[in-house]
Design an enzyme around this catalytic site. Structure first.
Site, PDB file in Angstrom:
ATOM      1  N   HIS A 206       0.787  -1.229   0.000  1.00  0.00           N
ATOM      2  CA  HIS A 206       0.000   0.000   0.000  1.00  0.00           C
ATOM      3  C   HIS A 206       0.816   1.275   0.000  1.00  0.00           C
ATOM      4  CE1 HIS A 206       1.073  -0.058   4.224  1.00  0.00           C
ATOM      5  NE2 HIS A 206       0.639   1.173   4.329  1.00  0.00           N
TER       6      HIS A 206
HETATM    7  C1  UD1 Z   1      -2.089   5.309   5.929  1.00  0.00           C
HETATM    8  C2  UD1 Z   1      -0.787   5.823   6.538  1.00  0.00           C
HETATM    9  C3  UD1 Z   1       0.275   4.750   6.438  1.00  0.00           C
HETATM   10  C4  UD1 Z   1      -0.187   3.453   7.042  1.00  0.00           C
HETATM   11  C5  UD1 Z   1      -1.520   3.050   6.414  1.00  0.00           C
HETATM   12  C6  UD1 Z   1      -2.054   1.801   7.051  1.00  0.00           C
HETATM   13  C7  UD1 Z   1      -0.295   8.217   6.371  1.00  0.00           C
HETATM   14  C8  UD1 Z   1       0.505   9.244   5.653  1.00  0.00           C
HETATM   15  N1  UD1 Z   1      -0.276   6.984   5.823  1.00  0.00           N
HETATM   16  O1  UD1 Z   1      -1.837   5.062   4.545  1.00  0.00           O
HETATM   17  O2  UD1 Z   1       1.447   5.180   7.126  1.00  0.00           O
HETATM   18  O3  UD1 Z   1       0.788   2.457   6.811  1.00  0.00           O
HETATM   19  O4  UD1 Z   1      -2.465   4.131   6.580  1.00  0.00           O
HETATM   20  O5  UD1 Z   1      -3.117   1.266   6.327  1.00  0.00           O
HETATM   21  O6  UD1 Z   1      -0.886   8.519   7.369  1.00  0.00           O
HETATM   22  N2  UD1 Z   1      -9.059   4.870   1.505  1.00  0.00           N
HETATM   23  C9  UD1 Z   1     -10.302   4.311   1.401  1.00  0.00           C
HETATM   24  N3  UD1 Z   1     -10.935   3.924   2.569  1.00  0.00           N
HETATM   25  C10 UD1 Z   1     -10.389   4.100   3.781  1.00  0.00           C
HETATM   26  C11 UD1 Z   1      -9.122   4.691   3.876  1.00  0.00           C
HETATM   27  C12 UD1 Z   1      -8.468   5.067   2.727  1.00  0.00           C
HETATM   28  O7  UD1 Z   1     -10.822   4.130   0.319  1.00  0.00           O
HETATM   29  O8  UD1 Z   1     -11.017   3.728   4.790  1.00  0.00           O
HETATM   30  C13 UD1 Z   1      -8.348   5.241   0.251  1.00  0.00           C
HETATM   31  C14 UD1 Z   1      -8.614   6.660  -0.194  1.00  0.00           C
HETATM   32  O9  UD1 Z   1      -8.621   6.673  -1.571  1.00  0.00           O
HETATM   33  C15 UD1 Z   1      -7.395   7.409   0.309  1.00  0.00           C
HETATM   34  C16 UD1 Z   1      -6.311   6.360   0.182  1.00  0.00           C
HETATM   35  O10 UD1 Z   1      -6.954   5.125   0.473  1.00  0.00           O
HETATM   36  O11 UD1 Z   1      -7.125   8.555  -0.442  1.00  0.00           O
HETATM   37  C17 UD1 Z   1      -5.162   6.581   1.116  1.00  0.00           C
HETATM   38  O12 UD1 Z   1      -5.609   6.681   2.467  1.00  0.00           O
HETATM   39  P1  UD1 Z   1      -4.680   7.443   3.548  1.00  0.00           P
HETATM   40  O13 UD1 Z   1      -5.263   7.310   4.889  1.00  0.00           O
HETATM   41  O14 UD1 Z   1      -4.347   8.810   3.053  1.00  0.00           O
HETATM   42  O15 UD1 Z   1      -3.323   6.665   3.471  1.00  0.00           O
HETATM   43  P2  UD1 Z   1      -3.038   5.099   3.504  1.00  0.00           P
HETATM   44  O16 UD1 Z   1      -2.454   4.723   2.200  1.00  0.00           O
HETATM   45  O17 UD1 Z   1      -4.214   4.342   4.021  1.00  0.00           O
END
Ligand code: UD1
Length: 359
Positions: A206
């Site tokens: 991820h």
């Molecule tokens: C985040 C953390 C990362 C951690 C990971 C664990 C930061 C910078 N990154 O990454 O360190 O290892 O969580 O999983 O804080 N999305 C969904 N549903 C959700 C959550 C996210 O669809 O419930 C999608 C969205 O398109 C979003 C993307 O995932 O834009 C990224 O989510 P985000 O929380 O920004 O970062 P992660 O890649 O999940």
């Protein structure tokens, strides 16, 4: 004593659940307030975890959702500040290294509230990782730094952080694993998917450096080639799914799925022949369980897992996936796991004692 816990993402829940439970037990007359920032919001990324981990329903939901780093961090700070002003906690507990961690640490310290950072002192020395920035800020401002491995001491000392703020307590993520072990050992998730224990590779990917650019297509092609030799199970993180969908291909050789609940995930992890990942937490869980882990990154903030012999850094190089079957054959029988000191299921209890002693 008023303690406020800020969680926002899947790994945060795993790391904080035992800390909340231990502090509630140790300080039954204290006020324990849980704030969920909403950085992760899908049921499979959030509620399922809180339920399985037995975390009480959060007292405050900030619903910050997704966004750029600045937007997500700023929204969290803006929405957390009034909660802190209202609750007036003596201590704010933040875990790990996600944007919610950074935002909560900054908001609290600006209000003059003490911060405790769980999983302090990890460093990849790679400032292109958002998590590295988040960790440095959280550690700089936390008065209580809870450490899970020796290298954290040197990392923090090199940044001028005094020893008095550091407390070697062990690994709270492993506390959760130990507590769930009877349940995940009985879950039989591999059998349900038609897989034989020890004979499949479990994959999780991820990180933006891998999945947000061209390396993802190359990685998936390598996984398809690997699947010709051993089954490949890949529960796909929402970020990664979005990118795979935009690349548009079918992947019939791979067992792709939705993100798994924690019990199912740990059940598969414990039965896997090997794991391929770019996650931090999974490098630790495989070390505890003694499962070979191949990490598709150039660096790790968790060298303790490499030293333990379970984790191999492949580099940020999808081509290296092709070497996994040979590497497994060369390893032969996996020796019994040798978890690092204090990865024993009791870390949260140590944290509770330190907090209760008012240190
Ligand atoms: C985040 C953390 C990362 C951690 C990971 C664990 C930061 C910078 N990154 O990454 O360190 O290892 O969580 O999983 O804080 N999305 C969904 N549903 C959700 C959550 C996210 O669809 O419930 C999608 C969205 O398109 C979003 C993307 O995932 O834009 C990224 O989510 P985000 O929380 O920004 O970062 P992660 O890649 O999940």
């Amino acid at each position: 004593m008023r303690i406020l816990y800020v969680v926002g993402t899947r790994p945060n829940f795993v790391k904080t659940a035992p800390v909340i439970a231990a502090l509630r037990r140790r300080l039954p007359n204290g006020r324990h307030t849980i704030v969920h920032t909403g950085q992760h919001y899908d049921r499979l990324m959030s509620e399922v975890f809180l339920e399985e981990l037995g975390v009480p329903a959060p007292d405050h939901m900030l619903e910050v959702g997704s966004g750029s780093h600045a937007a997500q961090t700023a929204r969290t700070m803006e929405r957390l500040e009034p909660v802190l002003l209202d609750e007036r906690p003596d201590l704010v507990v933040v875990p790990g290294d996600v944007n919610s961690t950074l935002a909560a640490a900054l908001t609290a310290v600006k209000l003059g509230i003490r911060v405790a950072h769980v999983e302090a002192g990890l460093r990849s020395f790679d400032m292109t990782m958002p998590e590295e920035i988040n960790r440095i800020v959280a550690d700089r401002f936390a008065e209580l730094l809870f450490l899970h491995s020796e290298e954290a001491v040197d990392n923090l000392r090199a940044e001028g952080i005094p020893k008095e703020r550091m407390h070697m307590v062990g690994n709270t993520m492993i506390d959760t694993l130990v507590a769930l072990e009877p349940r995940f050992r009985a879950a039989g998730t591999a059998a349900r998917l038609g897989l034989s224990p020890g004979e499949f590779v479990l994959v999780t990917l991820h990180r933006p450096a891998l999945v947000d650019g061209p390396l993802l297509t190359e990685t998936v092609a390598q996984l398809e080639a690997l699947a010709a030799e051993m089954p490949v199970v890949f529960p796909v993180h929402p970020r990664t799914r979005k990118m795979m969908e935009s690349a548009g291909a079918d992947h019939p050789g791979l067992l792709l799925g939705e993100p798994l609940g924690y019990l199912d995930f740990l059940s598969l992890l414990a039965d896997a022949g090997a794991v391929l990942t770019d996650s931090g937490g999974i490098q630790e869980e495989t070390t505890y369980l003694g499962i070979p882990c191949f990490t598709l990154r150039d660096n790790t903030e968790r060298p303790v897992t490499v030293n333990a012999g379970t984790n191999t850094l492949l580099g940020l190089d999808p081509g290296a996936i092709a070497g996994i079957p040979a590497a497994l054959a060369e390893r032969g029988e996996t020796p019994p796991p040798q978890p690092p000191p204090l990865w024993d299921g009791k870390a949260a209890g140590r944290i509770a004692e330190i907090v209760a002693a008012g240190r």
